[in-house]
Write a protein that holds these residues in place. Structure first.
Motif, short mmCIF file in Angstrom:
data_model
loop_
_atom_site.label_atom_id
_atom_site.label_comp_id
_atom_site.label_asym_id
_atom_site.label_seq_id
_atom_site.Cartn_x
_atom_site.Cartn_y
_atom_site.Cartn_z
N MET A 8 28.33 3.37 -39.55
CA MET A 8 28.22 2.34 -40.58
C MET A 8 27.69 2.94 -41.89
O MET A 8 26.74 3.72 -41.87
CB MET A 8 27.26 1.25 -40.08
CG MET A 8 27.62 -0.15 -40.55
SD MET A 8 26.41 -1.38 -40.01
CE MET A 8 27.12 -1.94 -38.48
N ARG B 112 25.94 2.94 -45.74
CA ARG B 112 24.73 2.31 -46.30
C ARG B 112 25.02 0.89 -46.81
O ARG B 112 24.30 -0.06 -46.50
CB ARG B 112 24.17 3.17 -47.44
CG ARG B 112 23.23 2.43 -48.37
CD ARG B 112 22.14 3.30 -48.89
NE ARG B 112 21.30 3.81 -47.83
CZ ARG B 112 20.72 5.01 -47.82
NH1 ARG B 112 20.91 5.83 -48.83
NH2 ARG B 112 19.97 5.37 -46.81
N SER B 113 26.08 0.74 -47.61
CA SER B 113 26.35 -0.58 -48.20
C SER B 113 26.65 -1.61 -47.10
O SER B 113 26.35 -2.79 -47.25
CB SER B 113 27.51 -0.50 -49.19
OG SER B 113 28.64 0.08 -48.56
N GLU B 114 27.22 -1.13 -45.98
CA GLU B 114 27.50 -2.05 -44.86
C GLU B 114 26.19 -2.45 -44.15
O GLU B 114 25.96 -3.61 -43.84
CB GLU B 114 28.46 -1.39 -43.87
CG GLU B 114 29.84 -1.16 -44.46
CD GLU B 114 30.75 -0.32 -43.56
OE1 GLU B 114 31.97 -0.47 -43.68
OE2 GLU B 114 30.23 0.46 -42.75
N VAL C 54 23.32 -2.52 -45.44
CA VAL C 54 22.54 -3.35 -46.34
C VAL C 54 22.93 -4.84 -46.22
O VAL C 54 22.08 -5.72 -46.26
CB VAL C 54 22.67 -2.82 -47.79
CG1 VAL C 54 22.30 -3.88 -48.81
CG2 VAL C 54 21.77 -1.59 -47.98
N VAL C 55 24.23 -5.11 -46.03
CA VAL C 55 24.67 -6.50 -45.83
C VAL C 55 23.95 -7.10 -44.63
O VAL C 55 23.40 -8.20 -44.69
CB VAL C 55 26.20 -6.58 -45.61
CG1 VAL C 55 26.63 -8.00 -45.27
CG2 VAL C 55 26.96 -6.06 -46.82
N CYS C 56 23.94 -6.36 -43.53
CA CYS C 56 23.32 -6.84 -42.29
C CYS C 56 21.81 -7.01 -42.46
O CYS C 56 21.23 -8.00 -41.99
CB CYS C 56 23.61 -5.89 -41.13
SG CYS C 56 25.37 -5.66 -40.85
N VAL D 259 20.08 -7.58 -45.25
CA VAL D 259 19.74 -8.72 -46.12
C VAL D 259 19.91 -10.03 -45.34
O VAL D 259 19.05 -10.91 -45.38
CB VAL D 259 20.60 -8.73 -47.40
CG1 VAL D 259 20.35 -10.00 -48.21
CG2 VAL D 259 20.29 -7.51 -48.26
N ASN D 260 21.00 -10.15 -44.60
CA ASN D 260 21.21 -11.35 -43.77
C ASN D 260 20.07 -11.52 -42.77
O ASN D 260 19.54 -12.61 -42.59
CB ASN D 260 22.55 -11.23 -43.03
CG ASN D 260 22.80 -12.39 -42.08
OD1 ASN D 260 22.61 -13.55 -42.45
ND2 ASN D 260 23.19 -12.09 -40.86
N GLN E 19 20.22 -0.73 -33.68
CA GLN E 19 21.27 -1.71 -33.99
C GLN E 19 22.41 -1.05 -34.79
O GLN E 19 23.57 -1.35 -34.56
CB GLN E 19 20.63 -2.83 -34.82
CG GLN E 19 21.47 -4.08 -34.97
CD GLN E 19 21.47 -4.94 -33.72
OE1 GLN E 19 20.78 -4.65 -32.75
NE2 GLN E 19 22.28 -5.99 -33.72
N TYR E 20 22.07 -0.18 -35.73
CA TYR E 20 23.07 0.37 -36.63
C TYR E 20 23.28 1.87 -36.43
O TYR E 20 23.89 2.53 -37.28
CB TYR E 20 22.69 0.06 -38.09
CG TYR E 20 22.40 -1.40 -38.31
CD1 TYR E 20 23.33 -2.38 -37.92
CD2 TYR E 20 21.19 -1.83 -38.85
CE1 TYR E 20 23.05 -3.73 -38.08
CE2 TYR E 20 20.91 -3.18 -39.02
CZ TYR E 20 21.85 -4.12 -38.63
OH TYR E 20 21.57 -5.44 -38.79
N ILE F 10 15.87 0.14 -50.92
CA ILE F 10 16.86 -0.49 -51.81
C ILE F 10 16.76 -2.01 -51.73
O ILE F 10 16.72 -2.71 -52.74
CB ILE F 10 18.29 -0.01 -51.44
CG1 ILE F 10 18.44 1.48 -51.74
CG2 ILE F 10 19.34 -0.83 -52.17
CD1 ILE F 10 19.69 2.10 -51.16
N VAL F 11 16.71 -2.52 -50.48
CA VAL F 11 16.64 -3.98 -50.30
C VAL F 11 15.37 -4.51 -50.98
O VAL F 11 15.42 -5.51 -51.71
CB VAL F 11 16.66 -4.34 -48.80
CG1 VAL F 11 16.40 -5.84 -48.60
CG2 VAL F 11 17.99 -3.95 -48.16
#
Lengths: 272, 272
Positions: free
Chosen positions: B1, B3-5, B7-9, B11-12, B30-31, B44-45
C-alpha cells in the motif's frame, strides 16, 4: 501541498459531507493543484473507500462536473455489526416485563448508534429522501445517525405540543402495546409539505406507532418512502399493520419466566 | 500500500475513533508497513489536522506506545460557526410566546448539531469525562454530538419512568419557566456510580432544570465536571442558580411585541 497531504483534507471533507455534490474546481482552488492531480487524488480516495467498505465517490460528468461521496457501507461490515448486536441483545438479563428488552445501554453508545445509521443508509441508497422523521424519544439518536449520513434534516414528532414549537397538527392513534389512545403532535413549522420522508424508530411490535406516524405525515402531504426500525418483535395478539419496512434485528420468543430469548438478523438483507 | 493510500485509511480510522489510544503495531500489521513509515504517515496526518483546525494526534511514549486523536477544533472555526448561528437566531420571526425562540429547524440539522458538539468538546478537552447526561428531549441530539467526539456514552434522564428501562430513581424539582413542580427519572441501570459526567442541554434560563439534573445525579454519586448549554437567556424574575457553565449563545432582550431580539456569543471563550 503534497498528494498525501491533500488526501488527508479530502477524506476529512468527504466524510463530513456525504451526498453533497462538490465541483472539482473547489478542490483545485483550495489546494492550488491541477485538475489532473485532484482527479488522481479522488481515484485513490475512491479506491480506498471501497477497500474499507465505507462507500464510494461518484463522479458527475457534464459542464459543471463534480463528485459526490455516497456512504454505502459493505454488507459484510453491516452484517458483522448486526451479528454483534444480536449477541448482546440475546442476554436474558435484558428481558423486562411485557416482553420488552433493555436496550438503553446500546442506544446510549454513540459508536453503536453510528453503525445502526450506517446499516440503514446502506440499504436506503438510491431512494430520494428529503427528511428523516422519528417520534420522541428513543428513536431520536437513530434518526440523527441516519440523517447525518443522508445529509438531510431530522423532524421529531412529539407526544405533547411544546410552547417552543408554535402551532401544530395532532392526531390520535391506538398504541398496539398499551391499547390506549395516544396523541402525536408535529409543529407546522417543522416539516414542509410534499416531501419524501424516511421514518426511523427503535422498536416495532404490531406497528401502531408507525401507522400513527404515517397518518400524521399525510397531514403534511409527505410521502413515506422508507421505514427503518432497529428491532422488530412479534405481537402475540395483533397482526402487523405495517408490511414494508427494514429491520436490523428480529426478536422472538421472549419468555420472561424461562428467561429465554431468540434474536436474529432482521429483514435488512432479505430478498422478498 | 502506498503512503497516500494508507493516509486515507488512517484519517477514516481517527475521525471515527476520537480519544481512543491505538498502538502503532495495529497500523503496521493492518497495512504491512514499517514502524517508521507509519510514524511518518502519522506526522503528515497530524500536520494536516492542525492545518484544518480539526484537532491533533497525540503520541503516547513508553513501552506500549500509541497515538490518540484529540478532536479539539480551532477557536476560529468554532467562533465563525457560533457567529453564523447568532445571525440565524436573531431573526424576529423566531420569537415565540413566553420569550422562547423557535430553534427546532437548527436543532434538526445534523451538520449544525455536529458543529455544536465540536464547540463543546473543544473547550472540555483536558477534563476527564466518563458520560454525557441530558434530559429529554431537545438536548438529546446535542448530547450525542458531544459524546460522539468524546467517545463516551450518553445517559438520558426521562420525564416519566419507562417500562423499557427497569427500576429507577426519581426527584421533583421546580421548573424556573413554568414554576411547576416537575419530575425527573433516571433508570438505575443507565448510570454506574461515581462517574465524572458532563451535562448538556439546549436552553437555560434560571437554571432550574439543570439544578434538578445535578440533584438527581447526586443520587448516583456522579461528579458534574462540565455543563454545556447551547443557548442561555436571562430570566426576568429569577437569578441564575447555576454559576459555572459553558454557553455558545446568549439571548437577550427578547421582545415579542416589538419583535426585537439580541443574540451574542455566549460564555464559551470568556475568560473569567
Amino acid at each position: 501541498m503534497k498528494r498525501s497531504e491533500r488526501v488527508v483534507c479530502l477524506v476529512n471533507y468527504f466524510l463530513n459531507s456525504p451526498y453533497e455534490r462538490i465541483q472539482l474546481s473547489y478542490f483545485t482552488n483550495q489546494y492550488s493543484a491541477s485538475k489532473s492531480s485532484i482527479s488522481e487524488d479522488l481515484d485513490i480516495v475512491n479506491d480506498m473507500f471501497i477497500y474499507e467498505g465505507i462507500g464510494e465517490l461518484k463522479r458527475v460528468s457534464g459542464a459543471s462536473g463534480g463528485v459526490i461521496y455516497q456512504p454505502v457501507f459493505s454488507k459484510e461490515n453491516n452484517e458483522a455489526f448486526i451479528q454483534s448486536l444480536c449477541e448482546k441483545l440475546a442476554d436474558p438479563a435484558r428481558i423486562l416485563p411485557g416482553g420488552y428488552l433493555y436496550m438503553s445501554d446500546l442506544l446510549g453508545d454513540p459508536e453503536i448508534v453510528k453503525k445502526i445509521g450506517r446499516a440503514f443508509v446502506s440499504v436506503f441508497s438510491g431512494i430520494k429522501i428529503d427528511a428523516v422523521v422519528t417520534v420522541e424519544t428513543k428513536g431520536i439518536p437513530l434518526a440523527y445517525a441516519v440523517a447525518s449520513y443522508l445529509n438531510v434534516p431530522v423532524v421529531i414528532i412529539r407526544r405533547d405540543p411544546k410552547v417552543t414549537e408554535g402551532s401544530s397538527v395532532s392526531i390520535n392513534y391506538v398504541s398496539g402495546s398499551s391499547r390506549r389512545i395516544q396523541t402525536m403532535v408535529l409543529s407546522k413549522r417543522n416539516l414542509k409539505e410534499n416531501l419524501n420522508v424516511c421514518i426511523i424508530d427503535d422498536f416495532m411490535k404490531a406497528g401502531g406507532t408507525i401507522t400513527g406516524m404515517v397518518d400524521l405525515l399525510k397531514e403534511f402531504k409527505a410521502k413515506v418512502v422508507a421505514i427503518g426500525v432497529l428491532a422488530e418483535a412479534e405481537d402475540e395478539e395483533d397482526e402487523r399493520v405495517i408490511k414494508s419496512y427494514t429491520s436490523l434485528i428480529n426478536v422472538k420468543n421472549v419468555d420472561a419466566e424461562l428467561k429465554e430469548i431468540t434474536v436474529n438478523q432482521g429483514s435488512i438483507y432479505q430478498t422478498s
